[in-house]
Design a protein around this motif. Structure first.
Motif, PDB file in Angstrom:
ATOM      1  N   SER A 140       4.191  -5.227   0.456  1.00  0.00           N
ATOM      2  CA  SER A 140       2.769  -5.229   0.769  1.00  0.00           C
ATOM      3  C   SER A 140       2.282  -3.803   0.876  1.00  0.00           C
ATOM      4  O   SER A 140       3.046  -2.861   0.803  1.00  0.00           O
ATOM      5  CB  SER A 140       2.515  -5.969   2.081  1.00  0.00           C
ATOM      6  OG  SER A 140       3.044  -5.238   3.163  1.00  0.00           O
ATOM      7  N   SER A 141       0.983  -3.650   1.073  1.00  0.00           N
ATOM      8  CA  SER A 141       0.377  -2.334   1.246  1.00  0.00           C
ATOM      9  C   SER A 141      -0.212  -2.234   2.644  1.00  0.00           C
ATOM     10  O   SER A 141      -0.630  -3.232   3.226  1.00  0.00           O
ATOM     11  CB  SER A 141      -0.725  -2.114   0.213  1.00  0.00           C
ATOM     12  OG  SER A 141      -0.165  -2.102  -1.059  1.00  0.00           O
ATOM     13  N   LEU A 142      -0.292  -1.035   3.152  1.00  0.00           N
ATOM     14  CA  LEU A 142      -0.867  -0.775   4.462  1.00  0.00           C
ATOM     15  C   LEU A 142      -2.372  -0.916   4.399  1.00  0.00           C
ATOM     16  O   LEU A 142      -3.000  -0.439   3.467  1.00  0.00           O
ATOM     17  CB  LEU A 142      -0.486   0.649   4.890  1.00  0.00           C
ATOM     18  CG  LEU A 142      -1.126   1.193   6.161  1.00  0.00           C
ATOM     19  CD1 LEU A 142      -0.586   0.422   7.353  1.00  0.00           C
ATOM     20  CD2 LEU A 142      -0.831   2.653   6.303  1.00  0.00           C
ATOM     21  N   ASN A 143      -2.961  -1.572   5.400  1.00  0.00           N
ATOM     22  CA  ASN A 143      -4.412  -1.568   5.456  1.00  0.00           C
ATOM     23  C   ASN A 143      -4.868  -0.444   6.370  1.00  0.00           C
ATOM     24  O   ASN A 143      -4.067   0.226   7.001  1.00  0.00           O
ATOM     25  CB  ASN A 143      -4.962  -2.938   5.868  1.00  0.00           C
ATOM     26  CG  ASN A 143      -4.753  -3.257   7.332  1.00  0.00           C
ATOM     27  OD1 ASN A 143      -4.625  -2.377   8.166  1.00  0.00           O
ATOM     28  ND2 ASN A 143      -4.713  -4.531   7.646  1.00  0.00           N
ATOM     29  N   HIS A 144      -6.149  -0.237   6.452  1.00  0.00           N
ATOM     30  CA  HIS A 144      -6.672   0.921   7.174  1.00  0.00           C
ATOM     31  C   HIS A 144      -6.538   0.845   8.685  1.00  0.00           C
ATOM     32  O   HIS A 144      -6.695   1.829   9.366  1.00  0.00           O
ATOM     33  CB  HIS A 144      -8.128   1.153   6.783  1.00  0.00           C
ATOM     34  CG  HIS A 144      -8.285   1.483   5.337  1.00  0.00           C
ATOM     35  ND1 HIS A 144      -7.744   2.608   4.766  1.00  0.00           N
ATOM     36  CD2 HIS A 144      -8.891   0.814   4.337  1.00  0.00           C
ATOM     37  CE1 HIS A 144      -8.018   2.640   3.479  1.00  0.00           C
ATOM     38  NE2 HIS A 144      -8.713   1.559   3.186  1.00  0.00           N
ATOM     39  N   LEU A 156      13.950  -8.224   4.943  1.00  0.00           N
ATOM     40  CA  LEU A 156      13.534  -6.839   4.741  1.00  0.00           C
ATOM     41  C   LEU A 156      12.210  -6.846   3.996  1.00  0.00           C
ATOM     42  O   LEU A 156      11.996  -7.689   3.121  1.00  0.00           O
ATOM     43  CB  LEU A 156      14.571  -6.082   3.908  1.00  0.00           C
ATOM     44  CG  LEU A 156      15.948  -5.950   4.545  1.00  0.00           C
ATOM     45  CD1 LEU A 156      16.948  -5.423   3.527  1.00  0.00           C
ATOM     46  CD2 LEU A 156      15.890  -5.042   5.758  1.00  0.00           C
ATOM     47  N   GLN A 157      11.344  -5.916   4.347  1.00  0.00           N
ATOM     48  CA  GLN A 157      10.063  -5.801   3.684  1.00  0.00           C
ATOM     49  C   GLN A 157       9.782  -4.327   3.426  1.00  0.00           C
ATOM     50  O   GLN A 157       9.983  -3.493   4.299  1.00  0.00           O
ATOM     51  CB  GLN A 157       8.954  -6.393   4.549  1.00  0.00           C
ATOM     52  CG  GLN A 157       7.586  -6.309   3.929  1.00  0.00           C
ATOM     53  CD  GLN A 157       6.558  -7.075   4.735  1.00  0.00           C
ATOM     54  OE1 GLN A 157       6.888  -7.942   5.526  1.00  0.00           O
ATOM     55  NE2 GLN A 157       5.306  -6.758   4.526  1.00  0.00           N
ATOM     56  N   ALA A 158       9.338  -4.009   2.234  1.00  0.00           N
ATOM     57  CA  ALA A 158       8.926  -2.649   1.895  1.00  0.00           C
ATOM     58  C   ALA A 158       7.413  -2.556   2.050  1.00  0.00           C
ATOM     59  O   ALA A 158       6.684  -3.436   1.589  1.00  0.00           O
ATOM     60  CB  ALA A 158       9.327  -2.310   0.468  1.00  0.00           C
ATOM     61  N   VAL A 159       6.961  -1.517   2.735  1.00  0.00           N
ATOM     62  CA  VAL A 159       5.532  -1.270   2.916  1.00  0.00           C
ATOM     63  C   VAL A 159       5.264   0.215   2.729  1.00  0.00           C
ATOM     64  O   VAL A 159       6.168   1.042   2.845  1.00  0.00           O
ATOM     65  CB  VAL A 159       5.026  -1.730   4.303  1.00  0.00           C
ATOM     66  CG1 VAL A 159       5.183  -3.237   4.487  1.00  0.00           C
ATOM     67  CG2 VAL A 159       5.718  -0.991   5.426  1.00  0.00           C
ATOM     68  N   GLU A 160       4.024   0.525   2.439  1.00  0.00           N
ATOM     69  CA  GLU A 160       3.597   1.921   2.329  1.00  0.00           C
ATOM     70  C   GLU A 160       2.781   2.261   3.565  1.00  0.00           C
ATOM     71  O   GLU A 160       1.988   1.443   4.045  1.00  0.00           O
ATOM     72  CB  GLU A 160       2.754   2.119   1.072  1.00  0.00           C
ATOM     73  CG  GLU A 160       3.476   1.775  -0.215  1.00  0.00           C
ATOM     74  CD  GLU A 160       4.698   2.636  -0.484  1.00  0.00           C
ATOM     75  OE1 GLU A 160       4.640   3.861  -0.260  1.00  0.00           O
ATOM     76  OE2 GLU A 160       5.726   2.067  -0.887  1.00  0.00           O
ATOM     77  N   ALA A 161       2.962   3.458   4.099  1.00  0.00           N
ATOM     78  CA  ALA A 161       2.224   3.886   5.281  1.00  0.00           C
ATOM     79  C   ALA A 161       2.140   5.404   5.302  1.00  0.00           C
ATOM     80  O   ALA A 161       2.952   6.088   4.674  1.00  0.00           O
ATOM     81  CB  ALA A 161       2.902   3.391   6.542  1.00  0.00           C
ATOM     82  N   ASP A 178       2.208  10.077   2.716  1.00  0.00           N
ATOM     83  CA  ASP A 178       2.414   8.697   2.297  1.00  0.00           C
ATOM     84  C   ASP A 178       3.905   8.457   2.132  1.00  0.00           C
ATOM     85  O   ASP A 178       4.583   9.219   1.454  1.00  0.00           O
ATOM     86  CB  ASP A 178       1.685   8.416   0.982  1.00  0.00           C
ATOM     87  CG  ASP A 178       0.171   8.426   1.143  1.00  0.00           C
ATOM     88  OD1 ASP A 178      -0.312   8.207   2.272  1.00  0.00           O
ATOM     89  OD2 ASP A 178      -0.523   8.651   0.142  1.00  0.00           O
ATOM     90  N   GLU A 179       4.400   7.412   2.764  1.00  0.00           N
ATOM     91  CA  GLU A 179       5.834   7.122   2.758  1.00  0.00           C
ATOM     92  C   GLU A 179       6.074   5.642   2.469  1.00  0.00           C
ATOM     93  O   GLU A 179       5.258   4.794   2.817  1.00  0.00           O
ATOM     94  CB  GLU A 179       6.462   7.438   4.126  1.00  0.00           C
ATOM     95  CG  GLU A 179       6.364   8.880   4.558  1.00  0.00           C
ATOM     96  CD  GLU A 179       7.337   9.803   3.859  1.00  0.00           C
ATOM     97  OE1 GLU A 179       8.150   9.328   3.045  1.00  0.00           O
ATOM     98  OE2 GLU A 179       7.295  11.003   4.142  1.00  0.00           O
ATOM     99  N   SER A 180       7.219   5.351   1.877  1.00  0.00           N
ATOM    100  CA  SER A 180       7.702   3.992   1.757  1.00  0.00           C
ATOM    101  C   SER A 180       8.537   3.707   2.995  1.00  0.00           C
ATOM    102  O   SER A 180       9.375   4.522   3.382  1.00  0.00           O
ATOM    103  CB  SER A 180       8.555   3.831   0.498  1.00  0.00           C
ATOM    104  OG  SER A 180       9.119   2.545   0.445  1.00  0.00           O
ATOM    105  N   LEU A 239      12.221   5.034   7.339  1.00  0.00           N
ATOM    106  CA  LEU A 239      11.797   5.559   6.046  1.00  0.00           C
ATOM    107  C   LEU A 239      12.719   4.988   4.985  1.00  0.00           C
ATOM    108  O   LEU A 239      13.925   4.847   5.207  1.00  0.00           O
ATOM    109  CB  LEU A 239      11.885   7.085   6.017  1.00  0.00           C
ATOM    110  CG  LEU A 239      10.881   7.862   6.864  1.00  0.00           C
ATOM    111  CD1 LEU A 239      11.092   9.365   6.659  1.00  0.00           C
ATOM    112  CD2 LEU A 239       9.455   7.472   6.552  1.00  0.00           C
ATOM    113  N   ASN A 240      12.177   4.685   3.835  1.00  0.00           N
ATOM    114  CA  ASN A 240      12.961   4.146   2.719  1.00  0.00           C
ATOM    115  C   ASN A 240      13.598   5.306   1.962  1.00  0.00           C
ATOM    116  O   ASN A 240      13.330   5.541   0.792  1.00  0.00           O
ATOM    117  CB  ASN A 240      12.045   3.317   1.808  1.00  0.00           C
ATOM    118  CG  ASN A 240      12.794   2.604   0.717  1.00  0.00           C
ATOM    119  OD1 ASN A 240      14.021   2.589   0.686  1.00  0.00           O
ATOM    120  ND2 ASN A 240      12.046   2.005  -0.193  1.00  0.00           N
TER     121      ASN A 240
END
Length: 133
Positions: free
Chosen positions: A15-19, A34-39, A45-47, A62-63
């Motif tokens: 998924s993607s990070l919301n604001h 496990l879930q990968a997200v961006e934040a 900006d990190e995975s 951190l990924n």
């Protein structure tokens, strides 16, 4: 959100990070998934990797493998797991416990994944606020 099942049959969701700083809905994280997200972490900006433990607690790292600085997933949001359940780096095979991110096998044994503080609020996994300076 995009749902994927890894080779062990465990759900893996990207998924993607919301604001608002929300990383994921807690109910979108099945136990031991496990879930990968961006934040944004420390201004970059990190995975991130989220893990929901069997007791319902959620951890984030951190990924990035501490051995060579590469992502742990073999494709975006797809992670390898050992027979014992550890997270395995797709590049060099380092194995990390999901309780604390400690490397227990491979080239970075004794090192650990960089933890990112998260908390659950109203059914959402959110980044923990950085302390004011």
């Amino acid at each position: 959100m995009l749902g994927i099942v890894d080779r062990t049959g465990r759900a893996v969701v990207s998924s993607s990070l919301n604001h608002a700083g929300v990383l994921a809905a807690l109910d979108a994280l099945a136990p031991d998934s496990l879930q990968a997200v961006e934040a944004e972490v420390d201004g970059a900006d990190e995975s991130l990797i989220l893990h929901r433990a069997a007791d319902g607690s959620v951890r984030a790292w951190l990924n990035v493998c501490p051995h060579a600085g590469r992502r742990l997933d073999f494709a975006p949001g797809k992670f390898l797991r050992s027979k014992a359940g550890e997270l395995v780096c797709a590049v060099h095979g380092a194995a990390f416990t999901l309780a604390d991110g400690q490397c227990v096998a491979g080239p970075c044994r004794g090192d650990r994944l960089r933890a990112v503080p998260v908390r659950c609020v109203d059914g959402q996994v959110v980044l923990e606020a950085a302390p004011a300076q």
